[in-house]
Motif scaffolding. Structure first.
Motif, short mmCIF file in Angstrom:
data_model
loop_
_atom_site.label_atom_id
_atom_site.label_comp_id
_atom_site.label_asym_id
_atom_site.label_seq_id
_atom_site.Cartn_x
_atom_site.Cartn_y
_atom_site.Cartn_z
N ASN A 6 0.83 -1.21 0.00
CA ASN A 6 0.00 0.00 0.00
C ASN A 6 0.86 1.25 0.00
N GLU A 7 1.98 1.22 0.72
CA GLU A 7 2.86 2.39 0.78
C GLU A 7 3.45 2.71 -0.59
N MET A 8 3.87 1.66 -1.32
CA MET A 8 4.40 1.88 -2.66
C MET A 8 3.33 2.45 -3.58
N ILE A 9 2.10 1.95 -3.45
CA ILE A 9 1.01 2.46 -4.28
C ILE A 9 0.77 3.94 -3.99
N GLU A 10 0.71 4.29 -2.71
CA GLU A 10 0.48 5.69 -2.34
C GLU A 10 1.59 6.59 -2.88
N ASN A 11 2.84 6.18 -2.69
CA ASN A 11 3.96 7.02 -3.12
C ASN A 11 4.00 7.19 -4.64
N TYR A 12 3.70 6.10 -5.36
CA TYR A 12 3.81 6.15 -6.82
C TYR A 12 2.59 6.80 -7.48
N VAL A 13 1.41 6.42 -7.03
CA VAL A 13 0.20 6.90 -7.69
C VAL A 13 -0.07 8.36 -7.35
N TRP A 14 0.10 8.71 -6.09
CA TRP A 14 -0.16 10.10 -5.69
C TRP A 14 1.06 10.99 -5.83
#
Length: 221
Positions: A171-179
């Motif tokens: 989830n942290e990677m998704i947040e950092n990359y997508v947002w």
């Protein structure tokens, strides 16, 4: 290969740099996190080797910064200790390997070769099923020969999941990359995942949740 080495121990920095140069690699070596940001923003590298404890901006923050814009270039974290929290943070933030000082140069070489043999070629079109594919270069989803319109965050999420196909993305990677560097909207990851699932709309399930960890995109052979 073009390699960025960030290590504030001057002797170790010089030793690693000379070893990799001898093997034929191009090395950019730094001792400071601030200077690293400038180089990361201006050049493209094939591999990052980053010590955790460097001045100004530590290695874990540099790791997160890189992963906001680049999820595939291999990153090796080096450190003098194996503190559990650092270890967990490094892997949750997207490091590919972790090596403890002191280490043999040959050990570093083995780890580099293993990572580079797995490096993803992002110029491919990923075939998801007989009727669905994704162009990694242009971030375009093609369904039955027609380009499906995706919102920016849906494109970035799908690209991230496919760059790590069949592996769980945290989830942290998704947040950092997508947002990226935005202040995150009150828009949960789960809702974005559900919106992306609806785009395929053919009854076949591709995106799976690992509860408390993240999501993975599965493509059957």
């Amino acid at each position: 290969m073009n390699i960025l080495l960030i290590e504030d121990d001057i002797t170790l920095n010089d030793t690693i740099a000379e070893y990799l140069k001898f093997k034929g690699d191009d090395i950019e070596s730094l001792e400071d996190g601030d200077k690293a940001i400038e180089i990361i923003d201006s050049k493209v590298f094939d591999l990052y080797i980053i010590d955790i404890n460097i001045p100004n901006i530590n290695g874990l923050d540099l790791l997160k910064y890189i992963r906001q814009k680049d999820t595939k270039t291999p990153i090796i974290i080096i450190t003098a200790s194996l503190e559990l929290e650092n270890f967990k943070t490094a892997y949750k933030s997207g490091c590919d390997d972790y090596i403890k000082k002191p280490f043999y140069l040959e050990e570093l070489d083995i780890r580099i070769n293993k990572l580079m043999s797995k490096k993803f070629d992002r110029n491919n079109i990923i075939k998801i099923s007989n009727s669905i594919s994704f162009d990694m270069e242009y971030e375009e989803l093609i369904v039955d020969g027609i380009i499906k319109r995706l919102r920016k965050k849906e494109r970035r999420l799908l690209s991230l999941l496919l760059q790590n196909v069949n592996n769980t993305v945290t989830n942290e990677m998704i947040e950092n990359y997508v947002w990226e560097n935005e202040i995150k909207e009150s828009y949960p990851i789960r809702q974005l995942i559900n919106d992306l699932r609806k785009v395929f709309d053919n009854g076949e399930k591709f995106i799976f949740m690992e509860r408390g960890l993240g999501y993975r995109f599965e493509i059957k052979d």
